[in-house]
Design an enzyme around this catalytic site. Sequence first.
Site, PDB file in Angstrom:
ATOM      1  CB  ALA A 105      81.204  42.440  44.355  1.00 14.89           C
ATOM      2  N   GLY A 148      83.679  41.151  39.986  1.00 11.74           N
ATOM      3  CA  GLY A 148      82.818  40.128  40.212  1.00 11.74           C
ATOM      4  C   GLY A 148      81.862  39.435  39.218  1.00 11.74           C
ATOM      5  CD  GLU A 151      86.343  37.642  41.305  1.00 12.13           C
ATOM      6  OE1 GLU A 151      85.656  38.584  41.495  1.00 12.13           O
ATOM      7  OE2 GLU A 151      87.494  37.366  41.673  1.00 12.13           O
ATOM      8  CD  GLU A 171      87.914  42.549  40.799  1.00 14.24           C
ATOM      9  OE1 GLU A 171      88.607  42.798  40.097  1.00 14.24           O
ATOM     10  OE2 GLU A 171      87.159  41.478  41.139  1.00 14.24           O
TER      11      GLU A 171
HETATM   12  C1  LIG Z   1      83.492  39.174  44.537  1.00 10.39           C
HETATM   13  C2  LIG Z   1      84.383  39.738  45.305  1.00 10.39           C
HETATM   14  C3  LIG Z   1      85.432  40.760  44.720  1.00 10.39           C
HETATM   15  C4  LIG Z   1      84.595  41.533  43.690  1.00 10.39           C
HETATM   16  C5  LIG Z   1      84.761  42.793  43.736  1.00 10.39           C
HETATM   17  C6  LIG Z   1      84.224  43.890  42.502  1.00 10.39           C
HETATM   18  O1  LIG Z   1      83.551  43.182  42.030  1.00 10.39           O
HETATM   19  S1  LIG Z   1      84.528  45.307  42.681  1.00 10.39           S
HETATM   20  C7  LIG Z   1      83.517  46.062  41.363  1.00 10.39           C
HETATM   21  C8  LIG Z   1      84.283  45.840  40.119  1.00 10.39           C
HETATM   22  N1  LIG Z   1      83.705  46.503  39.180  1.00 10.39           N
HETATM   23  C9  LIG Z   1      83.967  47.719  38.851  1.00 10.39           C
HETATM   24  O2  LIG Z   1      84.887  48.562  39.244  1.00 10.39           O
HETATM   25  C10 LIG Z   1      83.288  48.276  37.567  1.00 10.39           C
HETATM   26  C11 LIG Z   1      82.476  49.648  37.950  1.00 10.39           C
HETATM   27  N2  LIG Z   1      81.628  50.235  36.992  1.00 10.39           N
HETATM   28  C12 LIG Z   1      82.277  50.960  35.972  1.00 10.39           C
HETATM   29  O3  LIG Z   1      83.517  51.225  35.952  1.00 10.39           O
HETATM   30  C13 LIG Z   1      81.307  51.463  35.174  1.00 10.39           C
HETATM   31  O4  LIG Z   1      79.865  51.313  35.624  1.00 10.39           O
HETATM   32  C14 LIG Z   1      81.246  50.733  33.737  1.00 10.39           C
HETATM   33  C15 LIG Z   1      82.561  51.144  32.845  1.00 10.39           C
HETATM   34  C16 LIG Z   1      80.820  49.270  33.719  1.00 10.39           C
HETATM   35  C17 LIG Z   1      79.896  51.295  32.761  1.00 10.39           C
HETATM   36  O5  LIG Z   1      79.961  52.729  32.760  1.00 10.39           O
HETATM   37  P1  LIG Z   1      78.711  53.821  32.256  1.00 10.39           P
HETATM   38  O6  LIG Z   1      79.150  54.990  32.137  1.00 10.39           O
HETATM   39  O7  LIG Z   1      78.353  52.998  30.878  1.00 10.39           O
HETATM   40  O8  LIG Z   1      77.545  53.548  33.402  1.00 10.39           O
HETATM   41  P2  LIG Z   1      77.563  54.210  34.905  1.00 10.39           P
HETATM   42  O9  LIG Z   1      78.987  54.024  35.417  1.00 10.39           O
HETATM   43  O10 LIG Z   1      77.031  55.468  34.630  1.00 10.39           O
HETATM   44  O11 LIG Z   1      76.808  52.978  35.699  1.00 10.39           O
HETATM   45  C18 LIG Z   1      75.432  53.069  35.685  1.00 10.39           C
HETATM   46  C19 LIG Z   1      74.829  52.752  37.024  1.00 10.39           C
HETATM   47  O12 LIG Z   1      75.343  51.407  37.591  1.00 10.39           O
HETATM   48  C20 LIG Z   1      76.094  51.598  38.699  1.00 10.39           C
HETATM   49  N3  LIG Z   1      77.164  50.661  38.740  1.00 10.39           N
HETATM   50  C21 LIG Z   1      77.981  50.284  37.780  1.00 10.39           C
HETATM   51  N4  LIG Z   1      78.900  49.299  38.489  1.00 10.39           N
HETATM   52  C22 LIG Z   1      78.530  49.207  39.703  1.00 10.39           C
HETATM   53  C23 LIG Z   1      78.989  48.397  40.723  1.00 10.39           C
HETATM   54  N5  LIG Z   1      79.856  47.584  40.583  1.00 10.39           N
HETATM   55  N6  LIG Z   1      78.457  48.666  41.952  1.00 10.39           N
HETATM   56  C24 LIG Z   1      77.392  49.299  42.179  1.00 10.39           C
HETATM   57  N7  LIG Z   1      77.105  50.135  41.217  1.00 10.39           N
HETATM   58  C25 LIG Z   1      77.373  50.055  40.201  1.00 10.39           C
HETATM   59  C26 LIG Z   1      76.727  53.046  38.548  1.00 10.39           C
HETATM   60  O13 LIG Z   1      77.202  53.674  39.874  1.00 10.39           O
HETATM   61  C27 LIG Z   1      75.610  53.815  37.970  1.00 10.39           C
HETATM   62  O14 LIG Z   1      74.613  54.097  39.238  1.00 10.39           O
HETATM   63  P3  LIG Z   1      73.925  55.491  39.241  1.00 10.39           P
HETATM   64  O15 LIG Z   1      75.057  56.487  39.188  1.00 10.39           O
HETATM   65  O16 LIG Z   1      73.154  55.744  37.852  1.00 10.39           O
HETATM   66  O17 LIG Z   1      72.987  55.465  40.277  1.00 10.39           O
END
Ligand SMILES: CCC/C=C/C(=O)SCCNC(=O)CCNC(=O)[C@H](O)C(C)(C)COP(=O)([O-])OP(=O)([O-])OC[C@H]1O[C@@H](n2cnc3c(N)ncnc32)[C@H](O)[C@@H]1OP(=O)([O-])[O-]
Length: 298
Positions: A105, A148, A151, A171
């Site tokens: 998400a 998400g 999911e 999460e």
């Molecule tokens: C349905 C109900 C409950 C669900 C809850 C959830 O899902 S909670 C979520 C659970 N998921 C997580 O916690 C995973 C969160 N993500 C990560 O941990 C890492 O992005 C990665 C490991 C997937 C990839 O790492 P990498 O170094 O290869 O890439 P990078 O990190 O440089 O990302 C590139 C760009 O994408 C952006 N962006 C990415 N994900 C999200 C997001 N969810 N949101 C918004 N933005 C996101 C990131 O900010 C960046 O933008 P910027 O700064 O360029 O403007």
Amino acid sequence: MLRFISPSIIRPLSANKATTVRAFSTTFISRQSVTGTTDEKSYTHIIAETKGKVGLITLNRPKALNALCSDLFTEVNEALRSYDSNENIGAVVITGSKKAFAAGADIKEMKDNTFVDTYTKNFLGHWAEMIEIKKPIIAAVNGYALGGGCEFAMMCDIIYAGDKAVFGQPEIKLGIIPGAGGTQRLVKAVGKSKAMEMVLTGNVNLNATEALNLGLVSKVFPADNLVEEALKTAGTIAEMSQPSVQMAKECINKSFEVPLSAGLRWERVFFQSLFGTADQKEGMNAFAEKRAATFSNK
Ligand SMILES: CCC/C=C/C(=O)SCCNC(=O)CCNC(=O)[C@H](O)C(C)(C)COP(=O)([O-])OP(=O)([O-])OC[C@H]1O[C@@H](n2cnc3c(N)ncnc32)[C@H](O)[C@@H]1OP(=O)([O-])[O-]
């Protein structure tokens, strides 16, 4: 432009009116989408195409790794419903990019939400609308399917993974828990201990082979072939009799909801009801006559 008339608009009408509206809607959509490969409706965060009898939705927010913002999910639901009401489509494939199916998400979109807002406005409640889709949906997961994203894949009916896919529920590291089935569907897919490990640590991810061995995904393909393989399976499903396909999907999904005796009863009644279809006669006669069946979905 491809038009969609929501089932929620159809439902309150009388049976006759509903039939008329649905028939109009279906005709209009099929005229637009049967022959070409791209629907004329253009979306902001997804690409919706038709490939023969299969709808293909590609999540398309590459800069945010397909983070599932609210508008993206609204578009997915709209495309799914239009495929569901298109009699020329028999199954749907949902995919993302090579790097990410969806990284969860959208954290930036939700980070300032308050409890009252999320509760009273039923934040992300619309995600569950895709559960109402009758046609089978295959998730073709390359790269990250986190939070998400994992999911979302589990809300689909079949998951195929590319060989570099990563499934996880991180999460807990954000101070929340999964909110779209990660504590429910994941347990049924991989068992309690692994689900607990994944959800409670946020660090235990599954690679494609692990996901395959645990039963979360049914097949793994080289990343480059994944969508093609998913389309092939979807195409096979789309050639089957649609009443049978949709009843089979409904019965299998019922097995998650009801006790065995109720599920078996549900299955028996659907099974028996299929003897009222032309496709049952065609399927069994074709077998007896040693020829391929041609289903009419009637
Ligand atoms: C349905 C109900 C409950 C669900 C809850 C959830 O899902 S909670 C979520 C659970 N998921 C997580 O916690 C995973 C969160 N993500 C990560 O941990 C890492 O992005 C990665 C490991 C997937 C990839 O790492 P990498 O170094 O290869 O890439 P990078 O990190 O440089 O990302 C590139 C760009 O994408 C952006 N962006 C990415 N994900 C999200 C997001 N969810 N949101 C918004 N933005 C996101 C990131 O900010 C960046 O933008 P910027 O700064 O360029 O403007």
